[in-house]
Structure formats: C-alpha cells, structure tokens
Design a protein around this motif. Structure first.
Motif, PDB file in Angstrom:
ATOM      1  N   VAL A 187     122.616  24.341  81.623  1.00  0.00           N
ATOM      2  CA  VAL A 187     121.448  24.552  81.589  1.00  0.00           C
ATOM      3  C   VAL A 187     120.909  25.018  82.887  1.00  0.00           C
ATOM      4  O   VAL A 187     120.243  26.096  82.986  1.00  0.00           O
ATOM      5  CB  VAL A 187     120.336  23.447  81.407  1.00  0.00           C
ATOM      6  N   ALA A 188     121.168  24.413  84.348  1.00  0.00           N
ATOM      7  CA  ALA A 188     120.918  24.912  85.408  1.00  0.00           C
ATOM      8  C   ALA A 188     121.364  26.333  85.879  1.00  0.00           C
ATOM      9  O   ALA A 188     120.915  27.016  86.297  1.00  0.00           O
ATOM     10  CB  ALA A 188     121.385  23.940  86.569  1.00  0.00           C
ATOM     11  N   LEU A 189     122.619  26.538  85.233  1.00  0.00           N
ATOM     12  CA  LEU A 189     123.438  28.076  85.508  1.00  0.00           C
ATOM     13  C   LEU A 189     122.788  29.008  84.664  1.00  0.00           C
ATOM     14  O   LEU A 189     122.374  30.037  85.278  1.00  0.00           O
ATOM     15  CB  LEU A 189     124.791  27.651  84.860  1.00  0.00           C
ATOM     16  N   VAL A 190     122.233  28.844  83.406  1.00  0.00           N
ATOM     17  CA  VAL A 190     121.492  29.611  82.831  1.00  0.00           C
ATOM     18  C   VAL A 190     120.165  29.773  83.143  1.00  0.00           C
ATOM     19  O   VAL A 190     119.877  31.065  83.399  1.00  0.00           O
ATOM     20  CB  VAL A 190     121.416  29.200  81.165  1.00  0.00           C
ATOM     21  N   VAL A 191     119.248  28.863  83.680  1.00  0.00           N
ATOM     22  CA  VAL A 191     117.975  28.945  84.180  1.00  0.00           C
ATOM     23  C   VAL A 191     117.953  29.694  85.326  1.00  0.00           C
ATOM     24  O   VAL A 191     117.211  30.684  85.638  1.00  0.00           O
ATOM     25  CB  VAL A 191     117.335  27.438  84.097  1.00  0.00           C
ATOM     26  N   LEU A 192     118.887  29.175  86.392  1.00  0.00           N
ATOM     27  CA  LEU A 192     118.721  29.671  87.893  1.00  0.00           C
ATOM     28  C   LEU A 192     119.578  30.875  88.134  1.00  0.00           C
ATOM     29  O   LEU A 192     119.312  31.596  88.978  1.00  0.00           O
ATOM     30  CB  LEU A 192     119.332  28.345  88.619  1.00  0.00           C
ATOM     31  N   GLY A 193     120.678  30.826  87.440  1.00  0.00           N
ATOM     32  CA  GLY A 193     121.557  32.088  87.628  1.00  0.00           C
ATOM     33  C   GLY A 193     122.519  31.607  88.681  1.00  0.00           C
ATOM     34  O   GLY A 193     122.543  30.815  89.556  1.00  0.00           O
ATOM     35  N   PRO A 194     123.618  32.557  88.536  1.00  0.00           N
ATOM     36  CA  PRO A 194     124.564  32.238  89.752  1.00  0.00           C
ATOM     37  C   PRO A 194     124.203  32.396  91.167  1.00  0.00           C
ATOM     38  O   PRO A 194     124.880  31.993  92.076  1.00  0.00           O
ATOM     39  CB  PRO A 194     125.745  33.146  89.250  1.00  0.00           C
ATOM     40  N   GLU A 195     123.081  33.437  91.371  1.00  0.00           N
ATOM     41  CA  GLU A 195     122.707  33.465  92.680  1.00  0.00           C
ATOM     42  C   GLU A 195     121.890  32.417  93.448  1.00  0.00           C
ATOM     43  O   GLU A 195     122.325  32.080  94.731  1.00  0.00           O
ATOM     44  CB  GLU A 195     121.777  34.753  92.850  1.00  0.00           C
TER      45      GLU A 195
END
Length: 157
Positions: free
Chosen positions: A15-23
């Motif tokens: 969820v954090a990867l999807v919400v925040l993004g890889p950057e």
C-alpha cells in the motif's frame, strides 16, 4: 496487545509503494525508521528511569532496615551494659561489705576448747534441779589415756 505478522507487514509495504510511489518511498522509510528509533530510545530512557527509582527505593528501604537493626542492637547493648554496670555495683557493694566485716575487730572470745559447755538441767529425786553438766576439753589420745579423770563430771547437789 496487537500482533503484526509478516503478511500484514507485506500488505502495508505494498500500500505504501502504491500510495507514495517508488520515488518518495525511501524517504518515507527513513523518516519512519527515525521516529521508531526515537520512540524506542524514549521508551528505554523511561524504563531505565523507572528502574533507577525502584533501585533507589530499594536501597532506601535497605538503609532504613539497617538503621533500625543498628538502633535495636544499640538498645540491646545499652541494656546489657546497664545490667553489667548494676551487677558490678552490687559486687562492689558486696565486696565493700565483706571488707568492712574483715576489718572490724572481732569480740574478745576465748577459743572454743577453753569455753565450758553447759548441758541440760536434770531434776533430782527431791525435785530440785541439779547444776549444769560441764564438759572438759578433749586433749590428745595420750593425754586422755594418762588422765584417770573422766571426760564428764557431774556436780553433786
């Protein structure tokens, strides 16, 4: 308390990867790690403070117990010291009394072998009392054998 398993952590990471993004995810992870570290350090300092206070209270309690024990021992020693002092005073008084008795002049007495002993009074046939019986001092066996006088003599009435 609540329990977080590996599967739950994996869901949070996705969820954090999807919400925040890889950057922005590495910055957010560093920031979260910093806060977790601070929270742990704070918890450890509070825990250590509580342990120190508990140890200080325990030491104070032990000191009070030791002080109480010392006071009890001191009171016992004082009581036994007083008892010994009283005993010593009694012994001193007793020895003073004995010393006075020893120093006091004895009344002029004759030695026991020179004193005439008196016996019981024996009634005569007429009803009058006889004179007391006197006992002569006993000498050595040779002197008794040599003397023909009896050891007891009665006086006629």
């Amino acid at each position: 308390m609540f329990d977080i398993g590996f599967s739950e952590l994996l869901v949070i990471a996705v969820v954090a990867l999807v919400v925040l993004g890889p950057e922005r995810l590495p910055k957010a992870a560093r920031f979260a790690g910093l806060w977790v570290r601070r929270a742990r350090n704070q918890w450890d300092s509070v825990k250590q403070e509580l342990e120190r206070e508990l140890q200080a209270e325990d030491i104070k309690r032990q000191m009070q117990d030791v002080r109480q024990g010392m006071q009890d021992t001191e009171n016992q020693l004082r009581a036994s010291g007083e008892a010994v002092r009283r005993e010593a005073e009694q012994m001193q008084q007793h020895s003073d009394t004995l010393a006075q008795q020893v120093r006091a002049p004895a009344p002029a007495e004759q030695p026991p072998h020179l004193v005439e002993a008196t016996g019981p009074v024996v009634a005569s046939a007429e009803g009058a009392a006889n004179a007391p019986i006197t006992v002569e001092p006993a000498g050595d066996a040779d002197a008794d054998a040599a003397a023909e006088t009896p050891a007891r003599t009665e006086r006629p009435s």
